[in-house]
Motif scaffolding. Structure first.
Motif, short mmCIF file in Angstrom:
data_model
loop_
_atom_site.label_atom_id
_atom_site.label_comp_id
_atom_site.label_asym_id
_atom_site.label_seq_id
_atom_site.Cartn_x
_atom_site.Cartn_y
_atom_site.Cartn_z
N VAL A 1 0.26 -11.96 12.13
CA VAL A 1 0.33 -11.46 10.75
C VAL A 1 1.18 -12.37 9.88
O VAL A 1 0.93 -12.53 8.69
CB VAL A 1 0.92 -10.03 10.75
CG1 VAL A 1 0.96 -9.46 9.36
CG2 VAL A 1 0.11 -9.14 11.66
N THR B 1 0.91 -13.68 5.68
CA THR B 1 1.87 -13.12 4.73
C THR B 1 2.73 -14.23 4.11
O THR B 1 2.91 -14.29 2.89
CB THR B 1 2.80 -12.13 5.45
OG1 THR B 1 2.03 -11.38 6.37
CG2 THR B 1 3.46 -11.21 4.47
N LEU C 1 -0.01 -9.91 1.13
CA LEU C 1 0.49 -8.57 1.42
C LEU C 1 -0.65 -7.65 1.83
O LEU C 1 -0.53 -6.87 2.77
CB LEU C 1 1.21 -8.01 0.20
CG LEU C 1 2.58 -8.62 -0.08
CD1 LEU C 1 3.16 -8.07 -1.36
CD2 LEU C 1 3.52 -8.33 1.08
N ALA D 1 -1.78 -8.44 5.30
CA ALA D 1 -0.80 -8.00 6.29
C ALA D 1 -0.92 -6.49 6.49
O ALA D 1 -0.92 -6.01 7.63
CB ALA D 1 0.60 -8.36 5.84
N ALA D 2 -1.05 -5.74 5.38
CA ALA D 2 -1.19 -4.29 5.49
C ALA D 2 -2.44 -3.94 6.29
O ALA D 2 -2.41 -3.06 7.16
CB ALA D 2 -1.25 -3.67 4.11
#
Lengths: 174, 382
Positions: B136, B140, B156, B159-160
């Motif tokens: 990840v 990011t 972001l 990554a989420a």
């Protein structure tokens, strides 16, 4: 001077170096990354001690999940650049120094009493340690001997999760 | 002592072969992606460079090497340079625990087998999950270090997405792990000797496949690269070889998750006569991986991209509960009669899979949302 000792010293240098880097970098994102490096190095120490399961959990949970959330918060709040203000927590630096001295004192006291023989042996080659650190034995211990603490912990986490969901829920739907 | 040196050289050779195969696989995945997509869309695809366009990856590589490398003025230079590397390295090392074939008996002499795999850890599956969780960071950090709002948002977002689908992924592998009674990838493959786990765990296989697509940011989950919304996502500011590294990581991760899917659900290197001729295992293993990769390309050419909120809702409200139910049912069946185990798991899984497909089909065909979508579509066509 065996291979394990050399590797240990190298990793220890990386661990201490990344910890110092975490403390002294002025950019919060860099601090977080130093902490990730530190967690990953600690995972190697677990491997040396014959605990591969704990090592992998260390990487997955701490380096993987928790630090990503830290980074999220830092990036979303735009808090990466530290302001030159020590006034927020004025009591913190003296307390830190005091606690560090106490910690080093305890370690020093231990070696004063036990000598170099007090150093824990490298366990990776040890059969008993290897059996104890295997996923099977950890699973059995966790789900038989310590099943109640395990259940309570999972219940606490569940409560925390539901709390977060409730707090962020849309008001209009009610 | 001599044997230890032989083992060391064996590991180095295996690691080099694994890396080389992944690199070649990456180059020809880009070619295969365009060829297969072209086939599905009744086009011809690349056919200028070499026979059947087979040298196209070489031409692309040369182009990318000679492109200008730009670094944005206000970027965090170190992290900007580090991010592509952090993305590529996990993609390469994730396959270290996956066996390519059964051990070759008495390869070095009596009792000295040659395992066809780099390492056989007793925590193999945990290793895969931990490496996947590290992956990840590259995305990011690449987005953040670019100092570009679109890139940061893309980073972001992805990554989420990756964190959310990691949960479904991690829970879906629990079923096969429980059936095999081990986290070692070799034991899991051995446990599928008569019946592949895809038949005992169809629901887990479906969840793993969907979550793996999201994990490697493939369509219909290629949200991090939504050009229309985020100009390009986390790699907006990247060019030249640094961009190529992100690109490479995506394709190598595709090969990686296909290999893991094959090992967990399609019997890995299992196939006829594999125990008599261990080298045959490599053929079966890579044959299954290629089939899985073609299926991924097929999925990409078929399905449109999901909207971000629906993607998150699907991950948390459908995949995660379904994976939890799968774990519960598998555990209950394992506790009960071993004979009815297969029947119960297979029937339940197939029922849930069919229910999901019918539910999706009904939603896309009928229902107010579907009708509105179709109406909008016919308007644009007119």
């Amino acid at each position: 001077m065996n291979v394990e000792l050399v590797l240990f010293i190298l990793l220890a240098l990386v661990a201490v170096g990344s910890a110092i880097g975490m403390l002294f970098s002025r950019n919060a994102v860099h601090s977080a990354l130093f902490l990730v490096l530190n967690f990953a190095t600690v995972a190697f120490f677990f491997l040396f001690l014959g605990a591969p399961f704990i090592a992998m959990v260390q990487v997955t949970v701490y380096a993987g999940a928790i630090m990503v959330l830290f980074l999220f918060v830092i990036m979303l709040l735009g808090a990466e650049l530290l302001r030159q203000a020590n006034t927020v927590l004025p009591w913190q630096p003296p307390l830190t120094i005091f606690l560090a001295v106490v910690f080093l004192g305890v370690i020093g006291l231990y070696f004063w009493n036990a000598g170099v023989a007090g150093l824990p042996p490298a366990l990776a080659g040890d059969e008993a340690a290897r059996a104890f650190g295997s996923p099977q034995s950890i699973g059995l211990t966790l789900f038989q001997e310590y099943v109640l603490p395990f259940e309570i912990t999972s219940f606490l986490l569940l409560v925390g999760m539901i709390g977060a969901v409730v707090l962020t829920r849309d008001e209009k739907k009610q | 002592m001599a044997m230890e040196w032989v083992r060391l050289i064996e590991w180095i050779i295996k690691a080099v072969i694994s890396t080389a195969v992944l690199l070649a696989g990456f180059a020809y995945m880009t070619w295969a992606e365009r060829k297969v997509a072209a086939l599905l869309q009744q086009r011809i695809g690349p056919n200028r460079v070499g026979p059947f366009g087979l040298l196209q990856p070489v031409a692309d590589g040369i182009k990318l090497i000679f492109k200008e490398e730009l670094i944005p003025a206000q970027a965090d230079k170190l992290i900007f340079l580090l991010a592509p590397v952090i993305t590529v390295v996990p993609a390469f090392i994730i396959l270290a625990v996956v066996p390519w074939g059964p051990p070759v008996k008495d390869f070095y002499g009596p009792g000295q087998d040659l395992p066809l795999g780099i390492a056989n850890l007793n925590v193999g599956m945990m290793y895969i999950l931990s490496v996947a969780s590290i992956a990840v960071y590259g995305v990011t950090l690449g987005g953040w270090a670019s100092n570009n709002k679109y890139a940061t948002l893309g980073g972001l977002r992805s990554a989420a997405q990756m964190i959310s689908y990691e949960l479904g992924l991690g829970l879906s592998v629990v079923g096969p792990l429980m059936l095999a009674g081990s986290m070692s990838m070799l034991d899991i493959t051995n446990a599928q000797a008569p019946v592949w786990f895809v038949f005992l765990q169809p629901l887990a296989a479906l969840i793993f496949y969907i979550a793996a697509l999201a994990e490697v940011n493939r369509a219909p989950f290629d949200m991090p690269e939504a050009e229309q919304e985020l100009t390009a996502g986390y790699h907006t500011e990247y060019s030249g070889m640094k961009f190529a590294l992100f690109f490479m990581a995506e394709y190598i991760k595709m090969i990686g998750v296909s290999a893991i899917f094959t090992t967990l659900f399609l019997g890995g290197w299992q196939g006829p006569f594999v125990y008599e001729f261990p080298w045959l295992g490599i053929v079966y293993f890579w044959g299954k991986i290629i089939a899985s990769l073609v299926f991924m390309i097929w999925t990409r050419s078929t399905l449109p991209r999901l909207r971000y909120d629906r993607l998150m809702a699907f991950g948390w409200k459908v995949l995660l509960p379904a994976a939890l139910v799968n774990v519960l049912v598998t555990a209950a069946a394992l506790l009960g009669n071993q004979v009815i185990l297969g029947a119960v798991l297979g029937a339940l899984g197939v029922a849930v899979v069919i229910a999901i497909f019918f539910g999706l089909a009904r939603r896309s065909r009928g229902g107010p949302a579907g009708r509105r979508a179709r109406a909008a579509q016919s308007e644009t066509v007119v």
